[in-house]
Design a protein around this motif. Structure first.
Motif, PDB file in Angstrom:
ATOM      1  N   ILE A 123       0.881  -1.172   0.000  1.00  0.00           N
ATOM      2  CA  ILE A 123       0.000   0.000   0.000  1.00  0.00           C
ATOM      3  C   ILE A 123       0.906   1.205   0.000  1.00  0.00           C
ATOM      4  N   ARG A 124       0.573   2.190  -0.822  1.00  0.00           N
ATOM      5  CA  ARG A 124       1.519   3.263  -1.114  1.00  0.00           C
ATOM      6  C   ARG A 124       1.161   4.568  -0.423  1.00  0.00           C
ATOM      7  N   LYS A 125       2.192   5.180   0.147  1.00  0.00           N
ATOM      8  CA  LYS A 125       2.107   6.581   0.547  1.00  0.00           C
ATOM      9  C   LYS A 125       3.186   7.253  -0.278  1.00  0.00           C
ATOM     10  N   ALA A 126       2.774   8.065  -1.242  1.00  0.00           N
ATOM     11  CA  ALA A 126       3.722   8.619  -2.213  1.00  0.00           C
ATOM     12  C   ALA A 126       4.730   9.530  -1.534  1.00  0.00           C
ATOM     13  N   THR A 127       6.020   9.229  -1.665  1.00  0.00           N
ATOM     14  CA  THR A 127       7.065  10.154  -1.229  1.00  0.00           C
ATOM     15  C   THR A 127       7.748  10.720  -2.471  1.00  0.00           C
ATOM     16  N   PHE A 147       8.797  -7.039  -6.827  1.00  0.00           N
ATOM     17  CA  PHE A 147       9.514  -6.203  -5.864  1.00  0.00           C
ATOM     18  C   PHE A 147       8.589  -5.136  -5.280  1.00  0.00           C
ATOM     19  N   ALA A 148       8.676  -4.925  -3.980  1.00  0.00           N
ATOM     20  CA  ALA A 148       7.971  -3.811  -3.337  1.00  0.00           C
ATOM     21  C   ALA A 148       8.881  -3.198  -2.287  1.00  0.00           C
ATOM     22  N   HIS A 149       8.725  -1.909  -2.072  1.00  0.00           N
ATOM     23  CA  HIS A 149       9.616  -1.147  -1.186  1.00  0.00           C
ATOM     24  C   HIS A 149       8.787  -0.239  -0.299  1.00  0.00           C
ATOM     25  N   ASN A 150       9.151  -0.200   0.952  1.00  0.00           N
ATOM     26  CA  ASN A 150       8.559   0.744   1.897  1.00  0.00           C
ATOM     27  C   ASN A 150       9.700   1.597   2.423  1.00  0.00           C
ATOM     28  N   THR A 188      22.108   2.548   2.394  1.00  0.00           N
ATOM     29  CA  THR A 188      22.897   3.708   2.842  1.00  0.00           C
ATOM     30  C   THR A 188      22.259   5.020   2.352  1.00  0.00           C
ATOM     31  N   HIS A 189      21.327   4.906   1.394  1.00  0.00           N
ATOM     32  CA  HIS A 189      20.665   6.114   0.867  1.00  0.00           C
ATOM     33  C   HIS A 189      19.379   6.474   1.602  1.00  0.00           C
ATOM     34  N   GLY A 190      18.982   5.677   2.585  1.00  0.00           N
ATOM     35  CA  GLY A 190      17.752   6.021   3.297  1.00  0.00           C
ATOM     36  C   GLY A 190      17.067   4.775   3.818  1.00  0.00           C
ATOM     37  N   THR A 191      15.746   4.823   3.831  1.00  0.00           N
ATOM     38  CA  THR A 191      14.960   3.721   4.380  1.00  0.00           C
ATOM     39  C   THR A 191      14.666   2.728   3.265  1.00  0.00           C
ATOM     40  N   PHE A 192      15.038   1.490   3.494  1.00  0.00           N
ATOM     41  CA  PHE A 192      14.897   0.487   2.432  1.00  0.00           C
ATOM     42  C   PHE A 192      14.388  -0.835   3.005  1.00  0.00           C
ATOM     43  N   ASN A 193      13.129  -0.803   3.440  1.00  0.00           N
ATOM     44  CA  ASN A 193      12.448  -2.046   3.767  1.00  0.00           C
ATOM     45  C   ASN A 193      11.898  -2.582   2.458  1.00  0.00           C
ATOM     46  N   MET A 194      12.269  -3.802   2.102  1.00  0.00           N
ATOM     47  CA  MET A 194      11.840  -4.269   0.782  1.00  0.00           C
ATOM     48  C   MET A 194      11.581  -5.766   0.756  1.00  0.00           C
ATOM     49  N   MET A 195      10.761  -6.171  -0.197  1.00  0.00           N
ATOM     50  CA  MET A 195      10.527  -7.589  -0.449  1.00  0.00           C
ATOM     51  C   MET A 195      10.711  -7.871  -1.930  1.00  0.00           C
ATOM     52  N   LEU A 196      11.266  -9.038  -2.197  1.00  0.00           N
ATOM     53  CA  LEU A 196      11.587  -9.447  -3.561  1.00  0.00           C
ATOM     54  C   LEU A 196      11.340 -10.947  -3.657  1.00  0.00           C
ATOM     55  N   SER A 197      10.738 -11.376  -4.760  1.00  0.00           N
ATOM     56  CA  SER A 197      10.566 -12.816  -4.949  1.00  0.00           C
ATOM     57  C   SER A 197      10.656 -13.159  -6.432  1.00  0.00           C
TER      58      SER A 197
END
Lengths: 248, 248
Positions: A72-76, A99-102, A162-171
């Motif tokens: 679910i997206r909160k646009a940054t 791939f999805a990234h929060n 190292t560039h910021g917040t990178f919670n991610m899932m990949l399959s």
């Protein structure tokens, strides 16, 4: 979700989708991808998940899968548009990758001169293209064995984080990779199954009624979805690999 | 469908989907992809279109798009599985490309050593990967202008069609390319709009009630979808390019 037998995600998705404009402010679009064998069903929408007829369909028509990634997206970065909705899908080595990234990446402008270019304007899709490009450069023409893939992804996700917040899932349908930068939790549901109560909806399920003793399901999510189960928090910087419903 | 303003495909899709197991035998899966800006909504299913809850949703919830490609499958090569359902989607030059094929290719085993590999086992997905690989080799790093793209696709589709039946549609969201090997028809609907009656369903629509005078819509399909309109048959070997609802 990663499981050892095809499982529907209706219970978890019901709670999760409520956060897409209901109990949470992630209402700038949503998406979900289900692996079925090597194929993928991919649904994206720039409407809030709580208001989406496709989200409604997914709750009403259970789709069984061993690997599902939802967002679910909160646009940054990037406008509210279909091409900016996660999860993203690309093909590498004759497999689809989802791939999805929060999170939010700053000053992240990787050189993308390989086979993968962003279609939209998010930092997330850039990160995905970069990950696939680097995997292809490192391993050439063939999907490597899981340990090699894991160690490459551990390096790549650390570098991007190292560039910021990178919670991610990949399959890629065989395993689900989850990287925690700030916030990620998981739970393994297996025999003996118990009842679970969603935190975002007045919905509970008795998993013992809908499972067999051999079933095993891992749910990985930013914030725990249920109130009465024990969720394990990822360590910051941790990459976990889930196969057949358990971390390996 | 290719149009000059975002248009829903409910009328045509209703007739088309009926052929997926109802009035025709193409019941080994179906799929549809809608461009919205640079983004794509992609739905595939290995159920017959007449029995699919997703097809039902598309009929109930109009999605507006300027480029849509839909397909109903009769399996000739490749099992009945999600990864073998058309349309297929890949990214090239930061654009999604959508492809569907009607026909059967014999002794077709192109060397695929570029950036695109089939995930499933159809001749069609091989042809799609080959087309994108050859476009990338010819034009390098950037989407070429339409005339150059058209002439490259005319060569490539002729080459592939020497292997059998290759009726195909391809779009990158800006134009829709249609190649006829044996059977393809199109119609342009524009002002003054009239009533149309589906051939496969007892459904008619008065387009003058649901359009503005500036709207223009091209529908390209194997067999005409309506009984009371004039459809133009493609010549064998012909590649047509549709932009803003008209052939160019």
């Amino acid at each position: 979700m990663n499981c050892n037998v095809p499982t529907d995600i209706v219970f978890s998705f019901t709670g999760f989708a409520t956060r897409g404009g209901g109990t949470d402010e992630h209402n700038d679009g949503w998406g979900i991808a289900f692996f079925e064998g090597r194929g993928v069903r991919h649904f994206v929408d720039y409407q809030a998940a709580v208001a989406s007829p496709i989200a409604d369909l997914i709750k009403r028509c259970p789709i069984k899968s061993t690997n599902v990634i939802a967002h679910i997206r909160k646009a940054t970065q990037g406008s509210i548009a279909l091409e900016n909705c996660h999860p993203f899908v690309r093909e590498l080595w004759g497999r689809y990758w989802v791939f999805a990234h929060n999170g939010d990446l700053k000053n992240f402008a990787p050189v993308l001169d390989g086979a993968f270019r962003p279609v939209g304007s998010t930092d997330s899709e850039q990160a995905f293209c970069y990950v696939l490009q680097q995997l292809q450069r490192r391993f050439g023409d063939q999907l490597p064995a899981l340990p090699a893939l894991r160690s490459a992804l551990a390096e790549l996700t650390s570098e991007i984080a190292t560039h910021g917040t990178f919670n991610m899932m990949l399959s890629h349908g065989g395993a689900l990779f989850a990287h925690c930068s700030t916030n990620l939790h998981y739970i393994i549901r297996q025999y003996p199954f118990a009842q679970a109560q969603l935190s975002d909806n007045d919905v509970s399920v008795d998993f013992s009624q809908v499972t067999t003793p051999n079933d095993r399901v891992a749910i990985i999510v930013t914030e725990p979805l249920t109130t009465n189960e024990h969720w394990t928090r990822f360590a910051a910087g941790e990459l976990k690999v889930f196969v057949d419903g358990a971390p390996v």
